[in-house]
Design a protein around this motif. Sequence first.
Motif, PDB file in Angstrom:
ATOM      1  N   MET A 167      28.453 -48.545   9.813  1.00  0.00           N
ATOM      2  CA  MET A 167      29.818 -48.351  10.307  1.00  0.00           C
ATOM      3  C   MET A 167      29.755 -47.975  11.783  1.00  0.00           C
ATOM      4  SD  MET A 167      33.019 -48.395   9.419  1.00  0.00           S
ATOM      5  CE  MET A 167      34.337 -48.242  10.601  1.00  0.00           C
ATOM      6  N   ASN A 168      30.574 -48.642  12.614  1.00  0.00           N
ATOM      7  CA  ASN A 168      30.605 -48.397  14.045  1.00  0.00           C
ATOM      8  C   ASN A 168      31.223 -47.026  14.330  1.00  0.00           C
ATOM      9  OD1 ASN A 168      31.431 -48.419  16.814  1.00  0.00           O
ATOM     10  ND2 ASN A 168      31.033 -50.620  16.822  1.00  0.00           N
ATOM     11  N   ASP A 169      30.461 -46.159  15.032  1.00  0.00           N
ATOM     12  CA  ASP A 169      30.962 -44.818  15.341  1.00  0.00           C
ATOM     13  C   ASP A 169      32.207 -44.869  16.219  1.00  0.00           C
ATOM     14  OD1 ASP A 169      28.976 -43.665  13.868  1.00  0.00           O
ATOM     15  OD2 ASP A 169      27.631 -43.338  15.560  1.00  0.00           O
ATOM     16  N   ARG A 170      32.283 -45.893  17.078  1.00  0.00           N
ATOM     17  CA  ARG A 170      33.449 -46.005  17.953  1.00  0.00           C
ATOM     18  C   ARG A 170      34.720 -46.223  17.134  1.00  0.00           C
ATOM     19  NH1 ARG A 170      36.498 -49.878  19.418  1.00  0.00           N
ATOM     20  NH2 ARG A 170      37.726 -49.783  21.352  1.00  0.00           N
ATOM     21  N   VAL A 171      34.639 -47.063  16.103  1.00  0.00           N
ATOM     22  CA  VAL A 171      35.809 -47.313  15.255  1.00  0.00           C
ATOM     23  C   VAL A 171      36.199 -46.043  14.513  1.00  0.00           C
ATOM     24  CG1 VAL A 171      36.686 -48.639  13.298  1.00  0.00           C
ATOM     25  CG2 VAL A 171      35.281 -49.764  15.023  1.00  0.00           C
ATOM     26  N   LEU A 172      35.209 -45.305  13.995  1.00  0.00           N
ATOM     27  CA  LEU A 172      35.508 -44.043  13.317  1.00  0.00           C
ATOM     28  C   LEU A 172      36.226 -43.083  14.256  1.00  0.00           C
ATOM     29  CD1 LEU A 172      32.184 -43.417  11.350  1.00  0.00           C
ATOM     30  CD2 LEU A 172      34.361 -44.193  10.424  1.00  0.00           C
ATOM     31  N   SER A 173      35.783 -43.047  15.519  1.00  0.00           N
ATOM     32  CA  SER A 173      36.397 -42.152  16.496  1.00  0.00           C
ATOM     33  C   SER A 173      37.802 -42.614  16.857  1.00  0.00           C
ATOM     34  CB  SER A 173      35.525 -42.092  17.748  1.00  0.00           C
ATOM     35  OG  SER A 173      36.119 -41.284  18.733  1.00  0.00           O
ATOM     36  N   VAL A 174      37.986 -43.920  17.089  1.00  0.00           N
ATOM     37  CA  VAL A 174      39.297 -44.458  17.465  1.00  0.00           C
ATOM     38  C   VAL A 174      40.317 -44.216  16.360  1.00  0.00           C
ATOM     39  CG1 VAL A 174      40.570 -46.604  17.817  1.00  0.00           C
ATOM     40  CG2 VAL A 174      38.485 -46.177  19.110  1.00  0.00           C
ATOM     41  N   LEU A 175      39.888 -44.381  15.103  1.00  0.00           N
ATOM     42  CA  LEU A 175      40.800 -44.184  13.967  1.00  0.00           C
ATOM     43  C   LEU A 175      40.866 -42.720  13.528  1.00  0.00           C
ATOM     44  CD1 LEU A 175      39.957 -47.364  11.855  1.00  0.00           C
ATOM     45  CD2 LEU A 175      41.896 -46.987  13.377  1.00  0.00           C
ATOM     46  N   GLU A 176      40.125 -41.838  14.239  1.00  0.00           N
ATOM     47  CA  GLU A 176      40.198 -40.382  14.060  1.00  0.00           C
ATOM     48  C   GLU A 176      39.685 -39.913  12.705  1.00  0.00           C
ATOM     49  OE1 GLU A 176      43.809 -38.810  16.588  1.00  0.00           O
ATOM     50  OE2 GLU A 176      44.495 -40.492  15.343  1.00  0.00           O
ATOM     51  N   PHE A 177      38.682 -40.602  12.182  1.00  0.00           N
ATOM     52  CA  PHE A 177      38.103 -40.173  10.912  1.00  0.00           C
ATOM     53  C   PHE A 177      37.397 -38.819  11.028  1.00  0.00           C
ATOM     54  CE2 PHE A 177      34.787 -40.273   7.588  1.00  0.00           C
ATOM     55  CZ  PHE A 177      35.606 -40.418   6.479  1.00  0.00           C
ATOM     56  N   PRO A 178      36.729 -38.480  12.163  1.00  0.00           N
ATOM     57  CA  PRO A 178      36.120 -37.146  12.272  1.00  0.00           C
ATOM     58  C   PRO A 178      37.122 -36.006  12.083  1.00  0.00           C
ATOM     59  CG  PRO A 178      35.239 -38.596  13.975  1.00  0.00           C
ATOM     60  CD  PRO A 178      36.359 -39.343  13.317  1.00  0.00           C
ATOM     61  N   LYS A 179      38.381 -36.197  12.505  1.00  0.00           N
ATOM     62  CA  LYS A 179      39.381 -35.144  12.310  1.00  0.00           C
ATOM     63  C   LYS A 179      39.717 -34.969  10.827  1.00  0.00           C
ATOM     64  CE  LYS A 179      41.527 -35.702  16.858  1.00  0.00           C
ATOM     65  NZ  LYS A 179      42.758 -36.018  17.607  1.00  0.00           N
ATOM     66  N   ILE A 180      39.648 -36.067  10.081  1.00  0.00           N
ATOM     67  CA  ILE A 180      39.849 -35.971   8.630  1.00  0.00           C
ATOM     68  C   ILE A 180      38.728 -35.134   8.012  1.00  0.00           C
ATOM     69  CG2 ILE A 180      39.940 -37.294   6.477  1.00  0.00           C
ATOM     70  CD1 ILE A 180      42.423 -37.613   8.201  1.00  0.00           C
ATOM     71  N   LYS A 181      37.505 -35.338   8.491  1.00  0.00           N
ATOM     72  CA  LYS A 181      36.373 -34.557   7.968  1.00  0.00           C
ATOM     73  C   LYS A 181      36.533 -33.073   8.295  1.00  0.00           C
ATOM     74  CE  LYS A 181      32.290 -36.362   8.736  1.00  0.00           C
ATOM     75  NZ  LYS A 181      31.166 -37.103   9.337  1.00  0.00           N
ATOM     76  N   GLU A 182      37.073 -32.763   9.467  1.00  0.00           N
ATOM     77  CA  GLU A 182      37.308 -31.358   9.814  1.00  0.00           C
ATOM     78  C   GLU A 182      38.317 -30.727   8.851  1.00  0.00           C
ATOM     79  OE1 GLU A 182      38.530 -31.076  13.843  1.00  0.00           O
ATOM     80  OE2 GLU A 182      36.698 -31.971  14.656  1.00  0.00           O
ATOM     81  N   GLN A 183      39.380 -31.453   8.548  1.00  0.00           N
ATOM     82  CA  GLN A 183      40.366 -30.928   7.594  1.00  0.00           C
ATOM     83  C   GLN A 183      39.749 -30.769   6.213  1.00  0.00           C
ATOM     84  OE1 GLN A 183      43.701 -33.636   7.737  1.00  0.00           O
ATOM     85  NE2 GLN A 183      44.630 -32.604   9.490  1.00  0.00           N
ATOM     86  N   LEU A 184      38.931 -31.736   5.813  1.00  0.00           N
ATOM     87  CA  LEU A 184      38.289 -31.674   4.500  1.00  0.00           C
ATOM     88  C   LEU A 184      37.319 -30.506   4.413  1.00  0.00           C
ATOM     89  CD1 LEU A 184      37.645 -32.938   1.727  1.00  0.00           C
ATOM     90  CD2 LEU A 184      36.028 -34.451   2.882  1.00  0.00           C
ATOM     91  N   MET A 185      36.600 -30.242   5.509  1.00  0.00           N
ATOM     92  CA  MET A 185      35.592 -29.184   5.515  1.00  0.00           C
ATOM     93  C   MET A 185      36.210 -27.812   5.263  1.00  0.00           C
ATOM     94  SD  MET A 185      32.653 -28.634   8.423  1.00  0.00           S
ATOM     95  CE  MET A 185      32.300 -30.375   8.387  1.00  0.00           C
ATOM     96  N   ALA A 186      37.460 -27.640   5.666  1.00  0.00           N
ATOM     97  CA  ALA A 186      38.124 -26.346   5.469  1.00  0.00           C
ATOM     98  C   ALA A 186      38.310 -26.014   3.998  1.00  0.00           C
ATOM     99  CB  ALA A 186      39.475 -26.345   6.182  1.00  0.00           C
ATOM    100  N   HIS A 187      38.173 -26.993   3.127  1.00  0.00           N
ATOM    101  CA  HIS A 187      38.392 -26.774   1.693  1.00  0.00           C
ATOM    102  C   HIS A 187      37.085 -26.588   0.913  1.00  0.00           C
ATOM    103  CE1 HIS A 187      42.698 -27.640   1.936  1.00  0.00           C
ATOM    104  NE2 HIS A 187      42.388 -28.621   2.761  1.00  0.00           N
ATOM    105  N   THR A 188      35.933 -26.584   1.595  1.00  0.00           N
ATOM    106  CA  THR A 188      34.657 -26.369   0.899  1.00  0.00           C
ATOM    107  C   THR A 188      34.439 -24.880   0.651  1.00  0.00           C
ATOM    108  OG1 THR A 188      33.488 -26.353   3.017  1.00  0.00           O
ATOM    109  CG2 THR A 188      33.626 -28.458   1.850  1.00  0.00           C
ATOM    110  N   SER A 189      33.571 -24.549  -0.299  1.00  0.00           N
ATOM    111  CA  SER A 189      33.323 -23.158  -0.664  1.00  0.00           C
ATOM    112  C   SER A 189      31.930 -22.689  -0.283  1.00  0.00           C
ATOM    113  CB  SER A 189      33.511 -22.976  -2.178  1.00  0.00           C
ATOM    114  OG  SER A 189      34.820 -23.316  -2.564  1.00  0.00           O
TER     115      SER A 189
END
Length: 787
Positions: A1-23
């Motif tokens: 998966m192209n990192d640039r596409v992940l960044s443009v579509l803001e997938f890393p921000k989704i991971k940040e939101q998801l990380m807040a729900h880990t224990s």
Amino acid sequence: MNDRVLSVLEFPKIKEQLMAHTSSYIGKEKVEKLTPVFDYDWVVEQQRATEEGSTVLRLKGSVPLGGIRDIRASIKRARIGGMLNAEELLDIASTLYGGRQTKTFIEQLLEDIELPILENLAQQISSLKALEQEINACIDEHGEVMDAASPTLRQVRAQIRTFESRSREKLEQMIRSSSAQKMLQDAIITIRNDRYCIPIKPEYRNHFGGIVHDQSASGATLFIEPSAVVTINNQLREAKVKEEKEIEKILRQLSDRVMEAVEELDVNIQALADIDFIFAKAYYAKSLQGVQPKVNQEGYFHLKQARHPLISKEEIVPITFELGDSYSSMVITGPNTGGKTVTLKTLGLLTLMTCAGLAVPAEEETEIAVVSNIYADIGDEQSIEQSLSTFSSHMTNIVRILQELDDQSLVLFDELGAGTDPTEGAALAMAILDDVYNRGARVVATTHYSELKAYAYSKEGVMNASVEFDVETLRPTYRLLVGVPGKSNAFSIAHRLGLSDDIIKQAQGQLGEDDTRVEAMIASLEENRKQAEKDRTEADRYKQEVQKLRHELQQKEEKLESEKQHRIEEAEKKANEYFTKRMQEADEIIQTLRDKASKDETVKEHVLIDAKKQLDDLKETTERKSKPAKTNKAKKKGAQSFRAGDEVYVHTFGQKGHIVEKASDKEFLVQIGIMKMKVATDQMEKVHREQQPKVAPRPTVKTANEPAKMEVDLRGQTTDEAILQVDRYLDQALLSGYQQVYVIHGKGTGQLRKGVQDFLRKHKRVKNIRLGGAGEGGSGVTVAELT
């Protein structure tokens, strides 16, 4: 998966939101490593796992995942024979406890629901309760080895406490002595080099003797261990050395026990990481109010009320559209800041989330394809260092995309062909779209070019769409309109902002004939769309009203049927009670006769038996008559023909009615009183009018055990005849205890209805009258409420 596409579509921000729900840290690490996988089977498995987690949260509200630590480094050192410290052992015990709690929690859920993925992970967790108890028996919650860890440690610590107490007592005696007060810098006991000391002035150094362990920075204070406590402190030091050796021995033994269980611990930590990750996805889905999308391999997308997860729910306008079925390409037009790029990113980001096993913020029945890859050219990436213009940077990216895509790809182009001459840019954009379309990929592109609107309109497999703009408020509404190209609205906006009509007319005159036709076509489509939406809204309203009326009618019908059945049962009950009473009286009479027969030879036994049999037959006959007939009466010879308006006798119910319409080849819709029902042709027979005299039939006298019907049919009678019959019928209805009756007079000229209603209004026992409602005969029936 192209990192640039992940960044443009803001997938890393989704991971940040998801990380807040880990224990746990191990759960966070799994989120950090999360990346979309374009494999159908993997995506299906991950979506099922997320769905299981969401099911658990829906049932229980929360999950006990506390106490889990990252013990992988400790496990690794124990595997090679290293000694673990108390804190590491305490973390292992805490993780074992947390794992056992999680395992028990999941196993209890399995009694009520099926959770195959969580069940498999729970089965991998080893309890290792004995190891946990051994660690907790030796180390307290603060990470200190307890006295109870071994008898030797308990004994040594008792000695330490004794030596410390003796040493402090001697030193306290010294500092309390009046003669020593002037020699002390401070009247305190301190520790230097793990030895008890007192601070004295330098000139009195030789007075106390002993050992100087330290001095202050100014040299004005010496920290001396007086000779009187040197021996005790030596004993204390020896005891502490024994303590350290015993603690090391205990930790070594516990580390050896951990080494024996490293394989189980490795499996435990991996299973707990997976469980934490699954429930993090479930908590995230709950926070998004998301759903598990349907997934497919056919390149079909159906976003239903989809929202961009990084835009607040109060601001975002949901979008609904399809792609990949009747059309595989979409061209979105509309004003700047109108939501075109948000639509592109929503489609791309929700596809990435689906392929990462996450829920998506949309409504049920949303479907997303598992593509082979996602390519995106979004945003302005001009580079001064690389001497790239906006157009050049876009073209560089597009060339790479065209080299890599295949027929299972999803391609997103933002402002395709922008940054150069409009004519050339539009032509290049159409050529690029043609190439992607011909190679079978799914593509969505945004543009301002009018040529692309006409291209999408005329090209098969390509769909126009636009983001709506409100000319009145000069603001975008952010609604996506599929099937309608966007208008530029330049002239309307300029007019609203005050530009003179002469300039606007001159500008309109500069437009070519093709541009004028396109704008007219768009305006016509927009008008048709608004009318279609209005018609659909009206149709939905009518549909809801019809459904409501149908429900009410069904309830009324059920209520009437229930009342009818109740009255039949009551009649049967009264009849049975009546005949039972008569049978008892008959039995008494027969018994009296038998008594007489035993004394009088003229009364024979067979006479008594015959009388008894006749009484039994009478009861059975009456009971049969009180029940509705289950079999049809004898049919008339020869086939009968029926049509709307015919009066018929329905054998099943033993009542008359009239045919409303034909329901099928063998059934007709018949109105019987206030009820309409389907009746088979073999269940009814025509009532011939010529057999009935037109004079009002004389009502039969009803007894208390034979109640009147709830309706009276006056059709075909004169007003005087009808009033006479209604007057008699009301008397019967009142005797039967009815609160409400139905007077059937038909519609006709209205004269009969008027005469009957005038009579009813004047009748002293009629409380109120009204026309029949839906399912009651309408204006052909008057409903009278009795007092």
